[in-house]
Design a protein around this motif. Structure first.
Motif, short mmCIF file in Angstrom:
data_model
loop_
_atom_site.label_atom_id
_atom_site.label_comp_id
_atom_site.label_asym_id
_atom_site.label_seq_id
_atom_site.Cartn_x
_atom_site.Cartn_y
_atom_site.Cartn_z
N ASP A 144 -3.94 -1.14 7.61
CA ASP A 144 -2.91 -0.15 7.24
C ASP A 144 -3.14 1.21 7.88
OD1 ASP A 144 -1.62 -2.05 5.62
OD2 ASP A 144 -2.99 -1.61 3.97
N THR A 145 -3.50 1.19 9.18
CA THR A 145 -3.68 2.44 9.89
C THR A 145 -2.33 2.93 10.42
OG1 THR A 145 -4.15 1.27 11.94
CG2 THR A 145 -6.04 1.88 10.58
N PRO A 146 -2.18 4.22 10.57
CA PRO A 146 -0.93 4.73 11.12
C PRO A 146 -0.79 4.33 12.59
CG PRO A 146 -2.50 6.51 10.84
CD PRO A 146 -3.13 5.28 10.25
#
Length: 53
Positions: free
Chosen positions: A30-32
């Motif tokens: 869930d990294t940008p």
């Protein structure tokens, strides 16, 4: 369809739990979005036409 022995199902579930915990501990989930990384992926896709999922 791949059939999994029910005894192996617990082992796979444990492995999946450990795999996700390791990814989470590294901060890889869930990294940008990253523009630089996306640009590299787009370039690779143009140079080596293969599906990216």
């Amino acid at each position: 369809m791949i059939k999994i022995d029910p005894a192996e199902d617990d082992v796979l579930a444990d492995f999946e739990h450990m795999r996700l915990a390791a990814l989470d501990s590294l901060g890889l989930l869930d990294t940008p979005p990253e523009r630089e990384f996306d640009a590299v992926v787009q370039l690779a896709q143009r140079l080596i036409p293969s599906p990216i999922d």
